[in-house]
Design a protein around this motif. Structure first.
Motif, mmCIF file in Angstrom:
data_model
loop_
_atom_site.group_PDB
_atom_site.id
_atom_site.type_symbol
_atom_site.label_atom_id
_atom_site.label_comp_id
_atom_site.label_asym_id
_atom_site.label_seq_id
_atom_site.Cartn_x
_atom_site.Cartn_y
_atom_site.Cartn_z
ATOM 1 N N UNK A 8 -11.541 3.925 -9.652
ATOM 2 C CA UNK A 8 -10.789 4.068 -8.768
ATOM 3 C C UNK A 8 -10.095 2.724 -8.239
ATOM 4 N N UNK A 9 -8.598 3.106 -7.637
ATOM 5 C CA UNK A 9 -8.048 2.096 -7.087
ATOM 6 C C UNK A 9 -7.514 2.615 -5.705
ATOM 7 N N UNK A 10 -7.381 1.848 -4.694
ATOM 8 C CA UNK A 10 -6.861 2.338 -3.360
ATOM 9 C C UNK A 10 -6.017 1.173 -2.708
ATOM 10 N N UNK A 11 -5.034 1.534 -1.826
ATOM 11 C CA UNK A 11 -4.256 1.171 -1.246
ATOM 12 C C UNK A 11 -4.135 1.827 0.300
ATOM 13 N N UNK A 12 -3.558 0.807 1.206
ATOM 14 C CA UNK A 12 -3.244 1.198 2.332
ATOM 15 C C UNK A 12 -1.900 0.938 2.981
ATOM 16 N N UNK A 13 -1.438 1.750 3.980
ATOM 17 C CA UNK A 13 0.020 1.524 4.304
ATOM 18 C C UNK A 13 -0.010 1.956 5.911
ATOM 19 N N UNK A 14 0.684 1.261 6.695
ATOM 20 C CA UNK A 14 0.745 1.718 8.100
ATOM 21 C C UNK A 14 2.011 2.076 8.390
ATOM 22 N N UNK A 15 2.384 3.310 9.096
ATOM 23 C CA UNK A 15 3.904 3.667 9.531
ATOM 24 C C UNK A 15 4.444 2.862 10.683
#
Length: 142
Positions: free
Chosen positions: A135-142
């Motif tokens: 599993x790999x994850x990433x985050x982004x903010x609008x």
């Protein structure tokens, strides 16, 4: 096919099985609180996410799935199956007489798109998992 001489074959296999990156996440405001979100998922490892073609024949490996959480999805699916991704082992090389060249036999990357409704400052979480990649994850903010 790769041929390696080593005293620690387990380490070589572990390194060669490093799969999956969420390479790029792009967020574009369409109108008000409606956004287009694009994510490019890539296999940056040597081996494909299914490791061996024989694994595909037996249909025991789960395909890769990508999830996007944190906002209301207007278009697209919050959880999408994307099949498998080839690794660098799937890139063939040849010499055409004009110098070395390469050709790709299967996709190493896939692009997904969602239309979402969210407020500025909303944090989106992306995850890709399945096959033999973990599993790999990433985050982004609008």
């Amino acid at each position: 096919i790769c041929h390696v001489h080593t005293m620690t074959p387990g380490e070589v296999v572990t390194i060669s099985q490093k799969f999956g990156d969420l390479l790029q996440i792009k967020i574009e405001n369409l109108a008000g609180d409606v956004y287009r979100v694009e994510a490019i998922i890539s296999n940056t490892g040597f081996l494909s996410t299914y490791v061996l073609k024989e694994a595909l024949k037996f249909k025991t490996l789960k395909e890769l799935t990508v999830t996007m959480e944190g906002a209301e999805v207007i278009e697209g699916k919050a959880k999408q199956g994307i099949g498998h991704l080839e690794g660098f082992s799937g890139i063939g090389g040849y010499n055409s007489g004009l110098g070395a060249s390469t050709m790709q036999t299967a996709p190493c990357q896939k692009k997904l798109t969602w239309i979402i409704k969210a407020q500025p400052g909303t944090k989106l979480t992306f995850a890709c998992e399945g096959g033999r990649m973990g599993r790999t994850t990433a985050e982004a903010t609008i």
